[in-house]
Design a protein around this motif. Structure first.
Motif, PDB file in Angstrom:
ATOM      1  N   MET A   1       9.514  93.127-103.392  1.00 20.42           N
ATOM      2  CA  MET A   1      10.333  92.207-104.167  1.00 20.42           C
ATOM      3  C   MET A   1       9.586  90.886-104.264  1.00 20.42           C
ATOM      4  O   MET A   1       9.091  90.371-103.288  1.00 20.42           O
ATOM      5  CB  MET A   1      11.667  92.012-103.453  1.00 20.42           C
ATOM      6  N   SER A   2       9.516  90.318-105.452  1.00 19.33           N
ATOM      7  CA  SER A   2       8.863  89.023-105.612  1.00 19.33           C
ATOM      8  C   SER A   2       9.917  87.936-105.749  1.00 19.33           C
ATOM      9  O   SER A   2      11.002  88.176-106.256  1.00 19.33           O
ATOM     10  CB  SER A   2       7.936  89.028-106.829  1.00 19.33           C
ATOM     11  N   THR A   3       9.578  86.780-105.289  1.00 15.28           N
ATOM     12  CA  THR A   3      10.466  85.629-105.342  1.00 15.28           C
ATOM     13  C   THR A   3       9.924  84.661-106.366  1.00 15.28           C
ATOM     14  O   THR A   3       8.736  84.384-106.391  1.00 15.28           O
ATOM     15  CB  THR A   3      10.517  84.926-103.974  1.00 15.28           C
ATOM     16  N   SER A   4      10.791  84.152-107.220  1.00 18.96           N
ATOM     17  CA  SER A   4      10.342  83.174-108.201  1.00 18.96           C
ATOM     18  C   SER A   4      10.943  81.820-107.874  1.00 18.96           C
ATOM     19  O   SER A   4      12.071  81.725-107.427  1.00 18.96           O
ATOM     20  CB  SER A   4      10.746  83.602-109.616  1.00 18.96           C
ATOM     21  N   VAL A   5      10.148  80.794-108.083  1.00 18.73           N
ATOM     22  CA  VAL A   5      10.639  79.424-107.962  1.00 18.73           C
ATOM     23  C   VAL A   5      11.021  79.018-109.372  1.00 18.73           C
ATOM     24  O   VAL A   5      10.210  79.102-110.284  1.00 18.73           O
ATOM     25  CB  VAL A   5       9.558  78.491-107.386  1.00 18.73           C
TER      26      VAL A   5
ATOM     27  N   VAL B   1      18.788  78.658-102.689  1.00 17.98           N
ATOM     28  CA  VAL B   1      18.228  80.000-102.613  1.00 17.98           C
ATOM     29  C   VAL B   1      19.285  80.974-103.117  1.00 17.98           C
ATOM     30  O   VAL B   1      20.404  81.002-102.597  1.00 17.98           O
ATOM     31  CB  VAL B   1      17.838  80.352-101.152  1.00 17.98           C
ATOM     32  N   THR B   2      18.945  81.758-104.135  1.00 15.53           N
ATOM     33  CA  THR B   2      19.858  82.773-104.644  1.00 15.53           C
ATOM     34  C   THR B   2      19.456  84.123-104.072  1.00 15.53           C
ATOM     35  O   THR B   2      18.296  84.528-104.180  1.00 15.53           O
ATOM     36  CB  THR B   2      19.816  82.819-106.189  1.00 15.53           C
ATOM     37  N   LEU B   3      20.419  84.785-103.460  1.00 15.86           N
ATOM     38  CA  LEU B   3      20.188  86.075-102.828  1.00 15.86           C
ATOM     39  C   LEU B   3      20.549  87.209-103.787  1.00 15.86           C
ATOM     40  O   LEU B   3      21.229  86.992-104.794  1.00 15.86           O
ATOM     41  CB  LEU B   3      21.028  86.186-101.556  1.00 15.86           C
TER      42      LEU B   3
ATOM     43  N   HIS C   1      12.611  77.351 -92.814  1.00 15.34           N
ATOM     44  CA  HIS C   1      12.941  78.763 -93.026  1.00 15.34           C
ATOM     45  C   HIS C   1      12.265  79.360 -94.263  1.00 15.34           C
ATOM     46  O   HIS C   1      12.608  80.479 -94.673  1.00 15.34           O
ATOM     47  CB  HIS C   1      14.462  78.920 -93.136  1.00 15.34           C
ATOM     48  N   ALA C   2      11.314  78.661 -94.855  1.00 16.30           N
ATOM     49  CA  ALA C   2      10.706  79.074 -96.128  1.00 16.30           C
ATOM     50  C   ALA C   2      10.138  80.489 -96.100  1.00 16.30           C
ATOM     51  O   ALA C   2      10.356  81.262 -97.042  1.00 16.30           O
ATOM     52  CB  ALA C   2       9.621  78.077 -96.539  1.00 16.30           C
ATOM     53  N   ASP C   3       9.415  80.854 -95.056  1.00 15.60           N
ATOM     54  CA  ASP C   3       8.804  82.187 -95.011  1.00 15.60           C
ATOM     55  C   ASP C   3       9.850  83.294 -95.062  1.00 15.60           C
ATOM     56  O   ASP C   3       9.721  84.254 -95.829  1.00 15.60           O
ATOM     57  CB  ASP C   3       7.937  82.347 -93.763  1.00 15.60           C
ATOM     58  N   LYS C   4      10.897  83.167 -94.277  1.00  9.07           N
ATOM     59  CA  LYS C   4      11.948  84.189 -94.267  1.00  9.07           C
ATOM     60  C   LYS C   4      12.749  84.172 -95.563  1.00  9.07           C
ATOM     61  O   LYS C   4      13.149  85.224 -96.064  1.00  9.07           O
ATOM     62  CB  LYS C   4      12.854  84.013 -93.063  1.00  9.07           C
ATOM     63  N   LEU C   5      12.978  82.980 -96.108  1.00  9.70           N
ATOM     64  CA  LEU C   5      13.740  82.894 -97.350  1.00  9.70           C
ATOM     65  C   LEU C   5      13.000  83.573 -98.501  1.00  9.70           C
ATOM     66  O   LEU C   5      13.610  84.250 -99.320  1.00  9.70           O
ATOM     67  CB  LEU C   5      14.038  81.434 -97.695  1.00  9.70           C
ATOM     68  N   ARG C   6      11.682  83.412 -98.561  1.00 11.15           N
ATOM     69  CA  ARG C   6      10.899  84.064 -99.614  1.00 11.15           C
ATOM     70  C   ARG C   6      11.021  85.585 -99.547  1.00 11.15           C
ATOM     71  O   ARG C   6      10.920  86.254-100.558  1.00 11.15           O
ATOM     72  CB  ARG C   6       9.429  83.651 -99.527  1.00 11.15           C
TER      73      ARG C   6
ATOM     74  N   VAL D   1      13.726  87.312 -98.746  1.00 16.51           N
ATOM     75  CA  VAL D   1      15.053  87.806 -99.126  1.00 16.51           C
ATOM     76  C   VAL D   1      15.599  87.202-100.416  1.00 16.51           C
ATOM     77  O   VAL D   1      16.605  87.673-100.933  1.00 16.51           O
ATOM     78  CB  VAL D   1      16.081  87.593 -97.986  1.00 16.51           C
ATOM     79  N   ALA D   2      14.954  86.177-100.944  1.00 16.55           N
ATOM     80  CA  ALA D   2      15.490  85.458-102.103  1.00 16.55           C
ATOM     81  C   ALA D   2      15.105  86.125-103.415  1.00 16.55           C
ATOM     82  O   ALA D   2      14.004  86.644-103.563  1.00 16.55           O
ATOM     83  CB  ALA D   2      14.981  84.030-102.101  1.00 16.55           C
ATOM     84  N   LEU D   3      16.031  86.084-104.363  1.00 17.76           N
ATOM     85  CA  LEU D   3      15.701  86.439-105.741  1.00 17.76           C
ATOM     86  C   LEU D   3      15.082  85.242-106.440  1.00 17.76           C
ATOM     87  O   LEU D   3      14.141  85.378-107.204  1.00 17.76           O
ATOM     88  CB  LEU D   3      16.952  86.872-106.510  1.00 17.76           C
ATOM     89  N   GLU D   4      15.666  84.069-106.168  1.00 14.59           N
ATOM     90  CA  GLU D   4      15.198  82.830-106.793  1.00 14.59           C
ATOM     91  C   GLU D   4      15.289  81.697-105.783  1.00 14.59           C
ATOM     92  O   GLU D   4      16.206  81.662-104.963  1.00 14.59           O
ATOM     93  CB  GLU D   4      16.056  82.479-108.015  1.00 14.59           C
ATOM     94  N   ILE D   5      14.349  80.774-105.889  1.00  7.05           N
ATOM     95  CA  ILE D   5      14.367  79.558-105.068  1.00  7.05           C
ATOM     96  C   ILE D   5      14.215  78.362-105.990  1.00  7.05           C
ATOM     97  O   ILE D   5      13.261  78.302-106.761  1.00  7.05           O
ATOM     98  CB  ILE D   5      13.247  79.557-104.019  1.00  7.05           C
ATOM     99  N   HIS D   6      15.172  77.468-105.931  1.00  5.12           N
ATOM    100  CA  HIS D   6      15.128  76.225-106.710  1.00  5.12           C
ATOM    101  C   HIS D   6      14.862  75.105-105.711  1.00  5.12           C
ATOM    102  O   HIS D   6      15.710  74.799-104.875  1.00  5.12           O
ATOM    103  CB  HIS D   6      16.457  76.016-107.437  1.00  5.12           C
ATOM    104  N   ASP D   7      13.679  74.509-105.775  1.00  6.21           N
ATOM    105  CA  ASP D   7      13.249  73.534-104.776  1.00  6.21           C
ATOM    106  C   ASP D   7      13.029  72.170-105.429  1.00  6.21           C
ATOM    107  O   ASP D   7      12.162  72.014-106.277  1.00  6.21           O
ATOM    108  CB  ASP D   7      11.946  74.001-104.120  1.00  6.21           C
TER     109      ASP D   7
END
Length: 65
Positions: A1-5, A28-30, A46-51, A53-59
Motif C-alpha cells: 500500500m502506498s501513502t500519498s501526501v 491522517v486518513t485511514l 509516529h510518522a514511520d508507523k503512520l505511513r 497504515v495511512a491512505l492519505e497524509i495531509h501535513d
C-alpha cells in the motif's frame, strides 16, 4: 500500500491533536475512512508507523516557524 501526501482542506486552530490536544498540523486518513489528527511533534514521532497504515497524509507542519 502506498501513502500519498495530499493537499486537502486546511487545518484550523480548532483542529486538535488526538494525543495531547495541541493544535493539529497533520491529518491522517485511514482505510476505514476515519481521520487522526496530530500536532507537529506527535506527527513526526509516529510518522514511520503512520505511513504504513495511512491512505492519505495531509501535513501542514511547514507552517510552523
Amino acid at each position: 500500500m502506498s501513502t500519498s501526501v495530499i493537499e486537502g482542506a486546511e487545518l484550523t486552530a480548532a483542529d486538535r491533536c488526538d494525543r495531547c490536544g495541541a493544535q493539529a498540523y497533520v491529518r491522517v486518513t485511514l482505510a476505514s475512512g476515519f481521520d487522526l489528527m496530530f500536532c507537529a511533534h506527535h506527527g513526526k514521532e509516529h510518522a514511520d508507523k503512520l505511513r504504513q497504515v495511512a491512505l492519505e497524509i495531509h501535513d501542514e507542519s511547514a507552517k510552523i516557524k
